[in-house]
Design a protein around this motif. Structure first.
Motif, mmCIF file in Angstrom:
data_model
loop_
_atom_site.group_PDB
_atom_site.id
_atom_site.type_symbol
_atom_site.label_atom_id
_atom_site.label_comp_id
_atom_site.label_asym_id
_atom_site.label_seq_id
_atom_site.Cartn_x
_atom_site.Cartn_y
_atom_site.Cartn_z
ATOM 1 N N GLY A 120 4.607 -2.380 -5.232
ATOM 2 C CA GLY A 120 3.222 -1.942 -5.337
ATOM 3 C C GLY A 120 2.841 -1.066 -4.165
ATOM 4 O O GLY A 120 3.687 -0.580 -3.406
ATOM 5 N N LEU A 121 1.549 -0.862 -3.976
ATOM 6 C CA LEU A 121 1.064 -0.023 -2.885
ATOM 7 C C LEU A 121 1.193 -0.747 -1.550
ATOM 8 O O LEU A 121 0.926 -1.949 -1.438
ATOM 9 N N VAL A 122 1.599 0.007 -0.521
ATOM 10 C CA VAL A 122 1.600 -0.477 0.852
ATOM 11 C C VAL A 122 0.355 0.081 1.537
ATOM 12 O O VAL A 122 0.176 1.298 1.608
ATOM 13 N N VAL A 123 -0.499 -0.800 2.013
ATOM 14 C CA VAL A 123 -1.749 -0.414 2.665
ATOM 15 C C VAL A 123 -1.622 -0.746 4.144
ATOM 16 O O VAL A 123 -1.507 -1.916 4.521
ATOM 17 N N ARG A 124 -1.620 0.286 4.971
ATOM 18 C CA ARG A 124 -1.433 0.096 6.410
ATOM 19 C C ARG A 124 -2.773 0.110 7.120
ATOM 20 O O ARG A 124 -3.577 1.015 6.950
ATOM 21 N N LEU A 140 -0.693 -3.415 10.836
ATOM 22 C CA LEU A 140 -0.460 -4.379 9.765
ATOM 23 C C LEU A 140 -0.291 -3.643 8.444
ATOM 24 O O LEU A 140 -0.958 -2.636 8.187
ATOM 25 N N GLN A 141 0.591 -4.147 7.591
ATOM 26 C CA GLN A 141 0.767 -3.597 6.260
ATOM 27 C C GLN A 141 0.573 -4.703 5.224
ATOM 28 O O GLN A 141 1.250 -5.742 5.281
ATOM 29 N N LEU A 142 -0.346 -4.476 4.291
ATOM 30 C CA LEU A 142 -0.559 -5.392 3.180
ATOM 31 C C LEU A 142 0.229 -4.858 1.999
ATOM 32 O O LEU A 142 0.106 -3.687 1.629
ATOM 33 N N ARG A 143 1.027 -5.708 1.377
ATOM 34 C CA ARG A 143 1.963 -5.265 0.343
ATOM 35 C C ARG A 143 1.514 -5.723 -1.047
ATOM 36 O O ARG A 143 0.714 -6.644 -1.195
ATOM 37 N N GLY A 144 2.076 -5.056 -2.064
ATOM 38 C CA GLY A 144 1.863 -5.476 -3.448
ATOM 39 C C GLY A 144 0.484 -5.187 -3.975
ATOM 40 O O GLY A 144 0.043 -5.820 -4.947
ATOM 41 N N VAL A 145 -0.221 -4.233 -3.376
ATOM 42 C CA VAL A 145 -1.554 -3.861 -3.855
ATOM 43 C C VAL A 145 -1.398 -2.978 -5.094
ATOM 44 O O VAL A 145 -0.515 -2.123 -5.160
ATOM 45 N N THR A 146 -2.251 -3.179 -6.093
ATOM 46 C CA THR A 146 -2.188 -2.362 -7.306
ATOM 47 C C THR A 146 -3.205 -1.229 -7.214
ATOM 48 O O THR A 146 -4.147 -1.266 -6.426
ATOM 49 N N THR A 147 -3.005 -0.218 -8.059
ATOM 50 C CA THR A 147 -3.954 0.897 -8.077
ATOM 51 C C THR A 147 -5.347 0.412 -8.497
ATOM 52 O O THR A 147 -6.355 0.948 -8.036
ATOM 53 N N ASP A 148 -5.399 -0.604 -9.343
ATOM 54 C CA ASP A 148 -6.693 -1.130 -9.792
ATOM 55 C C ASP A 148 -7.398 -1.944 -8.700
ATOM 56 O O ASP A 148 -8.634 -1.988 -8.655
ATOM 57 N N SER A 149 -6.623 -2.583 -7.833
ATOM 58 C CA SER A 149 -7.226 -3.446 -6.813
ATOM 59 C C SER A 149 -7.465 -2.732 -5.491
ATOM 60 O O SER A 149 -8.131 -3.277 -4.602
#
Length: 380
Positions: free
Chosen positions: A22-26, A62-71
């Protein structure tokens, strides 16, 4: 086998990067510090809008993993509520600052970092490559020397200097002039051809051009890289293989505020933990500290094999008599450890790795593909 893709940019909160899970949000946390409430909120957001896995990067992000395009939009809203989102994408991209975690309120590092963040938020701040970064390292001795950065504010025997990464000397500055000097040096980098096709790093540019005019002062010798344990500023806790779960991360809020470090550790301001923390490294001799490992499959779409399970299995069989770094890479890019390592294991296909001694992940292999069991038998 096709060559791994080099993206040439880093993810952020407003501009995440798609990966295998999924998306990686840093999160580029201001001053690298999270309050207990922010720790809890980040953990909740990671569970609610991602897969609950949290990485700590080599630039103290910090990186939050597994984020979806919808979330993603809801996640950004939640991060904005706790002050962890920049005003816009351009401001986020420019604010690529690593600060020594040992700063104190009002000291030189704190003041310079605040001034530089403010300067980079200006509309006339230089438009730098995504990976271009600044290190604010004004303590008694530099501690960020091995941390990736392009412009460094450090201490010399006579005061502070602004130094281009790759140069042995820098320009003398004061607390009040350091931020402006850093931006002037960044503009010099741009004006002298440091960027090609939107990419460029200072050390490579210095290697061909030499240090800029006015650089005549050397920094103090670097301090040793800190180890897990108690320090005068708090307790350093290691993230095993640079990653933890949201549940474990939330537990840290009970210890007080934390500061992110570029050494896969957090500095807990609240002092020494009294309860066991099995998900974190508290002992400098823990063999997991010797292993540098990337995300691997399936989290990274370019990885040819799982790396973290391999790292756990290999760390459990490491000889206690060696301090050699072992680099486990899911592909030839070698993101977790770009420099040569005494032992590098590069994934060749599912569950197999080739062995490279004193080299990088992309260097020619020195063995046929090995299973994790075969690697354990070699007693690295």
């Amino acid at each position: 086998m096709s060559a791994p893709q080099v993206f040439g940019w880093c993810p952020g909160a407003l501009r995440p990067m798609m990966s295998g899970d999924g998306l990686v949000v840093r999160l580029r946390v201001p001053m690298g510090r999270l309050s207990p409430d922010q720790i809890r909120r980040v953990a909740t957001l990671a569970r609610t809008h991602g897969n609950g896995m949290i990485d700590l990067s080599a630039r103290a992000n910090l990186q939050l993993r597994g984020v979806t395009t919808d979330s993603h939009a809801a996640l950004v809203d939640g991060l904005r509520e706790i002050g962890l989102v920049d005003a816009d994408l351009a401001a986020e991209a420019r604010r690529n600052i690593t600060v020594t975690p040992f700063w104190q309120d009002g000291d030189d590092s704190h003041r310079v970092a605040q001034a530089l963040a403010h300067a980079l938020s200006s509309e006339d701040a230089p438009d730098l490559p995504s990976k271009f970064g600044f290190a604010i390292d004004c303590g008694a001795r530099p501690v960020l020397t091995r941390t990736s950065a392009d412009i460094r504010i450090e201490r010399s025997a006579a005061g502070l200097i602004c130094r281009a990464d790759g140069a042995e000397i820098g320009q003398p500055v004061t607390v009040d002039t350091a931020a402006d000097a850093a931006l002037t040096l960044a503009r010099w980098f741009l004006d002298t051809g440091g960027v090609t096709d939107g990419r460029g790093r200072m050390a490579a540019h210095i290697a061909t051009r030499g240090a800029p005019v006015g650089s005549d002062t050397a920094p103090l010798p670097a301090a040793p890289v800190p180890e897990p344990g108690v320090t005068p500023q708090g307790t350093l806790l290691g993230f095993a293989f640079g990653q933890t779960t949201a549940e474990s991360f939330a537990q840290l809020a009970e210890l007080g505020a934390l500061r992110l470090t570029p050494w896969r550790m957090v500095l807990m301001e609240g002092g020494t933990p009294v309860a066991p923390l099995p998900d974190f490294i508290t002992d400098a001799r823990d063999p997991r500290r010797r292993v540098q490992v990337c995300t691997g499959a399936p989290g990274c779409r370019q990885a040819l094999s799982d790396t973290r399970d391999a790292a756990r299995a290999i760390a459990a069989h490491l000889s206690p008599d060696s301090d050699d770094t072992i680099h486990i890479s899911g592909c030839a890019k070698g993101c977790a450890h770009p420099a040569p390592a005494p032992v590098t294991l590069t994934a060749s296909h599912d569950g197999h790795f080739t062995l490279i001694r004193y080299g990088r992940a992309g260097d020619p292999p020195q063995s046929a593909p090995l299973t994790v069991t075969q690697i354990q038998d070699r007693r690295l």
